[in-house]
Motif scaffolding. Structure first.
Motif, short mmCIF file in Angstrom:
data_model
loop_
_atom_site.label_atom_id
_atom_site.label_comp_id
_atom_site.label_asym_id
_atom_site.label_seq_id
_atom_site.Cartn_x
_atom_site.Cartn_y
_atom_site.Cartn_z
N GLY A 36 65.27 25.79 -11.13
CA GLY A 36 65.34 24.72 -12.12
C GLY A 36 66.42 23.70 -11.84
O GLY A 36 66.91 23.02 -12.74
N SER A 37 66.77 23.54 -10.58
CA SER A 37 67.89 22.68 -10.22
C SER A 37 67.51 21.80 -9.03
O SER A 37 66.34 21.67 -8.68
CB SER A 37 69.12 23.56 -9.89
OG SER A 37 70.28 22.79 -9.77
N ALA A 63 60.86 21.92 -5.83
CA ALA A 63 61.95 21.60 -6.76
C ALA A 63 62.35 20.14 -6.61
O ALA A 63 62.40 19.61 -5.49
CB ALA A 63 63.15 22.49 -6.51
N ALA A 64 62.60 19.48 -7.74
CA ALA A 64 63.10 18.10 -7.75
C ALA A 64 62.24 17.20 -6.86
O ALA A 64 61.08 16.98 -7.13
CB ALA A 64 64.57 18.06 -7.36
N SER A 65 62.81 16.72 -5.72
CA SER A 65 62.11 15.72 -4.90
C SER A 65 61.31 16.31 -3.74
O SER A 65 60.73 15.55 -2.95
CB SER A 65 63.12 14.71 -4.34
OG SER A 65 63.74 14.00 -5.39
N SER A 66 61.30 17.63 -3.58
CA SER A 66 60.55 18.25 -2.48
C SER A 66 59.11 18.55 -2.87
O SER A 66 58.83 18.95 -4.00
CB SER A 66 61.23 19.53 -2.02
OG SER A 66 62.34 19.25 -1.20
N SER A 183 63.85 17.50 -14.55
CA SER A 183 63.38 16.84 -13.32
C SER A 183 62.39 17.71 -12.53
O SER A 183 61.84 17.25 -11.53
CB SER A 183 64.56 16.48 -12.42
OG SER A 183 65.16 17.63 -11.85
N GLN A 184 62.16 18.94 -13.01
CA GLN A 184 61.24 19.84 -12.31
C GLN A 184 59.81 19.68 -12.83
O GLN A 184 59.60 19.36 -14.00
CB GLN A 184 61.66 21.30 -12.51
CG GLN A 184 63.13 21.60 -12.32
CD GLN A 184 63.62 21.27 -10.93
OE1 GLN A 184 62.97 21.62 -9.94
NE2 GLN A 184 64.77 20.62 -10.85
N THR A 185 58.84 19.96 -11.97
CA THR A 185 57.46 20.11 -12.45
C THR A 185 57.24 21.56 -12.84
O THR A 185 57.92 22.47 -12.33
CB THR A 185 56.44 19.74 -11.37
OG1 THR A 185 56.54 20.68 -10.27
CG2 THR A 185 56.67 18.32 -10.85
N VAL A 186 56.30 21.78 -13.73
CA VAL A 186 55.98 23.16 -14.13
C VAL A 186 55.49 23.94 -12.92
O VAL A 186 55.87 25.10 -12.70
CB VAL A 186 54.92 23.17 -15.25
CG1 VAL A 186 54.44 24.59 -15.51
CG2 VAL A 186 55.50 22.55 -16.51
N GLU A 187 54.62 23.31 -12.10
CA GLU A 187 54.05 24.00 -10.93
C GLU A 187 55.15 24.41 -9.94
O GLU A 187 55.13 25.52 -9.41
CB GLU A 187 53.05 23.08 -10.23
CG GLU A 187 51.81 22.76 -11.05
CD GLU A 187 52.04 21.69 -12.12
OE1 GLU A 187 51.16 21.52 -12.98
OE2 GLU A 187 53.11 21.03 -12.09
#
Length: 273
Positions: A36-37, A63-66, A183-187
């Motif tokens: 979650g980071s 996560a985030a931008s990946s 900033s996270q997606t659920v997936e």
């Protein structure tokens, strides 16, 4: 300090911070965040360390931008992504100090036990590391189940900044934690939860003794997610060469809660590596 941010061929986002002058450029400090980071969890500490060392910050897959390339991830997948990033950035030949928070503390232990031949590791820093147990796996299986049909992590973002931090954590830091979660997606979050669940398939308890590299463990006095008793203590006692440091009034989001102390500890640890 020079900054380069880019994506790998598989869509994994990373940032390299390089000193203006070539100081201690035979090594790279690799920063790995928790569930979650994002890489920005470590940014305050990496920014200071980059005055002397090359620092590599990574957003884990999903996560985030990946980019997320598969619905469920394993520790092996995350380890392979780190290897790929080091190769594509030309940093794989350097001495590597791995710094990992929470889930990534567990990931670093996995790499040292099962994939150490792929990395030139000279030291490890475990920040609030998770020790995989059946109980932890059950918790994250239930978390995955609870997210079915969810469109965001808004419910978690309103709880975790308060439930998982220490008594000294101020509102600004809680806001930053909240933003990291949002900033996270659920997936992507579910995929990374799966890596924690699947960690029970590896016998960490009997394999910690295989970790020989110097290891600094930083943990929070008030950490309920990765507590000393029944968690961090097991890791500390089983790894051969460790130094454990407790931070007062700190919970689980250790770097955000106490960046100056974490920087000082890592800076001292890295000096002779």
């Amino acid at each position: 300090m020079q900054t380069v941010s880019d994506y790998t061929t598989t869509g994994q986002f990373y940032t390299i911070l390089t000193p203006e002058k070539a100081i201690n450029d035979d090594k790279v400090i690799v920063f790995l965040h928790g569930l979650g980071s994002s890489q920005n969890f470590h940014y305050p500490v990496a920014l200071e360390l980059s005055q002397q060392y090359v620092c590599l910050l990574i957003d884990h897959e999903g996560a985030a931008s990946s980019k997320l390339n598969k619905p469920l991830l394993t520790l092996e997948d995350l380890s392979n992504n780190i290897e790929l990033i080091l190769k594509e950035t030309g940093l794989s030949a350097k001495k590597i100090i791995l710094v990992g928070h929470s889930m990534s503390g567990m990931l670093i232990n996995y790499i040292n036990i099962f994939n150490s031949e792929k990395f030139n590791i000279v030291g490890n820093v475990l920040i609030g590391p998770v020790h995989p147990t059946e109980q932890a796996a059950d918790i994250f299986e239930k978390r995955i189940e609870s997210l079915k049909g969810a469109k965001s992590l808004k419910e978690f973002s309103n709880v975790i900044p308060f439930a998982a931090t220490g008594s000294a954590c101020n509102p600004l830091k809680k806001a930053f934690i909240r933003q990291l979660i949002l900033s996270q997606t659920v997936e992507g979050y579910v995929a990374n939860c799966a890596a924690i669940v699947n960690a029970r398939d590896y016998d960490f308890t009997n394999n910690y003794k295989l970790i020989k590299k110097p290891t600094l463990i930083i943990y929070g006095e008030e950490d309920k997610t990765a507590p000393w008793v029944g968690g961090v203590e097991i890791i500390d006692k089983a790894i051969v060469n460790t130094k454990a440091v407790e931070l007062s009034k700190v919970g689980h989001w250790i770097v955000i809660e106490s960046p100056d102390e974490v920087y000082q500890l890592i800076n001292e640890f890295v000096k002779d590596k």
